[in-house]
Enzyme design. Sequence first.
Site, PDB file in Angstrom:
ATOM      1  N   ASP A  63       0.861  -1.188   0.000  1.00  0.00           N
ATOM      2  CA  ASP A  63       0.000   0.000   0.000  1.00  0.00           C
ATOM      3  C   ASP A  63       0.899   1.240   0.000  1.00  0.00           C
ATOM      4  OD1 ASP A  63      -3.219   0.532   1.121  1.00  0.00           O
ATOM      5  OD2 ASP A  63      -1.805   2.191   0.964  1.00  0.00           O
ATOM      6  N   ILE A  64       0.567   2.179  -0.893  1.00  0.00           N
ATOM      7  CA  ILE A  64       1.398   3.373  -1.078  1.00  0.00           C
ATOM      8  C   ILE A  64       1.364   4.291   0.159  1.00  0.00           C
ATOM      9  CG2 ILE A  64      -0.311   4.967  -2.089  1.00  0.00           C
ATOM     10  CD1 ILE A  64       1.656   5.395  -4.410  1.00  0.00           C
ATOM     11  N   GLN A 126     -14.345   2.539   1.225  1.00  0.00           N
ATOM     12  CA  GLN A 126     -13.664   2.123  -0.011  1.00  0.00           C
ATOM     13  C   GLN A 126     -13.314   3.354  -0.853  1.00  0.00           C
ATOM     14  OE1 GLN A 126     -15.859  -0.608  -2.554  1.00  0.00           O
ATOM     15  NE2 GLN A 126     -13.995  -1.247  -3.629  1.00  0.00           N
ATOM     16  N   HIS A 132     -10.148  -5.458  -3.241  1.00  0.00           N
ATOM     17  CA  HIS A 132      -8.815  -5.632  -2.647  1.00  0.00           C
ATOM     18  C   HIS A 132      -8.957  -5.968  -1.178  1.00  0.00           C
ATOM     19  CE1 HIS A 132      -9.942  -1.371  -2.327  1.00  0.00           C
ATOM     20  NE2 HIS A 132      -9.338  -1.403  -1.155  1.00  0.00           N
ATOM     21  N   HIS A 134      -6.873  -5.674   2.450  1.00  0.00           N
ATOM     22  CA  HIS A 134      -5.750  -5.081   3.169  1.00  0.00           C
ATOM     23  C   HIS A 134      -5.180  -6.119   4.142  1.00  0.00           C
ATOM     24  CE1 HIS A 134      -6.866  -0.735   2.360  1.00  0.00           C
ATOM     25  NE2 HIS A 134      -8.056  -1.286   2.189  1.00  0.00           N
TER      26      HIS A 134
HETATM   27  P1  5GP Z   1      -9.735   1.324   0.250  1.00  0.00           P
HETATM   28  O1  5GP Z   1      -9.819   2.688   0.838  1.00  0.00           O
HETATM   29  O2  5GP Z   1     -10.405   1.329  -1.108  1.00  0.00           O
HETATM   30  O3  5GP Z   1     -10.177   0.218   1.131  1.00  0.00           O
HETATM   31  O4  5GP Z   1      -8.187   1.059   0.022  1.00  0.00           O
HETATM   32  C1  5GP Z   1      -7.473   1.530  -1.059  1.00  0.00           C
HETATM   33  C2  5GP Z   1      -6.017   1.514  -0.662  1.00  0.00           C
HETATM   34  O5  5GP Z   1      -5.247   1.652  -1.848  1.00  0.00           O
HETATM   35  C3  5GP Z   1      -5.617   2.644   0.281  1.00  0.00           C
HETATM   36  O6  5GP Z   1      -5.063   2.114   1.466  1.00  0.00           O
HETATM   37  C4  5GP Z   1      -4.586   3.449  -0.533  1.00  0.00           C
HETATM   38  O7  5GP Z   1      -3.514   3.934   0.248  1.00  0.00           O
HETATM   39  C5  5GP Z   1      -4.129   2.456  -1.577  1.00  0.00           C
HETATM   40  N1  5GP Z   1      -3.769   3.044  -2.845  1.00  0.00           N
HETATM   41  C6  5GP Z   1      -4.458   3.999  -3.532  1.00  0.00           C
HETATM   42  N2  5GP Z   1      -3.832   4.275  -4.692  1.00  0.00           N
HETATM   43  C7  5GP Z   1      -2.737   3.490  -4.731  1.00  0.00           C
HETATM   44  C8  5GP Z   1      -1.677   3.334  -5.696  1.00  0.00           C
HETATM   45  O8  5GP Z   1      -1.630   3.965  -6.745  1.00  0.00           O
HETATM   46  N3  5GP Z   1      -0.723   2.432  -5.391  1.00  0.00           N
HETATM   47  C9  5GP Z   1      -0.728   1.702  -4.250  1.00  0.00           C
HETATM   48  N4  5GP Z   1       0.276   0.853  -4.057  1.00  0.00           N
HETATM   49  N5  5GP Z   1      -1.709   1.819  -3.318  1.00  0.00           N
HETATM   50  C10 5GP Z   1      -2.688   2.708  -3.568  1.00  0.00           C
END
Ligand code: 5GP
Length: 170
Positions: A63-64, A126, A132, A134
């Site tokens: 995760d970035i 999300q 995805h 985590h």
């Molecule tokens: P969500 O909020 O949808 O559950 O999680 C999305 C995750 O993707 C977040 O933790 C965010 O930091 C990560 N993320 C968003 N854009 C990118 C990216 O371009 N590269 C990577 N490696 N992680 C990303």
Amino acid sequence: MALRGLSADRLAQTENILKSDILTIREARIMSEPANCIFCKIVRGSIPAIKVHEDDDTLTFMDIQPASPGHALVIPKIHAANLMEIADADLSAATRAVQRVARAVRKALAPDGIRIVQTNGKAAGQTVFHYHVHIIPMQEGQKVGTHGRAPADPEELKALAARIRDALDD
Ligand code: 5GP
Ligand code: ZN
């Protein structure tokens, strides 16, 4: 296709042709997935990611903006927005990858616990609408959510990815 009565050699040959056709179809699907999905772009290699593990069906990368050091994401290569949309086979493959990577995280980083989070819809937090999971290493007493506050140093992410990768079972 009439397969009955074929020799074992002919059957094996046919099986190989079918397997390669299935791979071609999967690749065509991956290449035709949503152009604006950031995780599809990572799968296609059009934007970079620090990868931990890849197989035919899934990709695991750092995760970035990690919630804690070692925070990784497992995704199916075929686009699906969320848990309700994902195909059975991709869900199974992703879940197996989550277990394998979580075991590697435990071995490599020895956290006190590992949080597994999967979000569905904006209201659930999300932010990327490609399924995805985590994998978030947790330390006793640590107060972190699913999302980190700032992007991590790429060199640190690379080092953590290498440690997790080296701990993967064969
Ligand atoms: P969500 O909020 O949808 O559950 O999680 C999305 C995750 O993707 C977040 O933790 C965010 O930091 C990560 N993320 C968003 N854009 C990118 C990216 O371009 N590269 C990577 N490696 N992680 C990303
Ligand atoms: Zn996608």
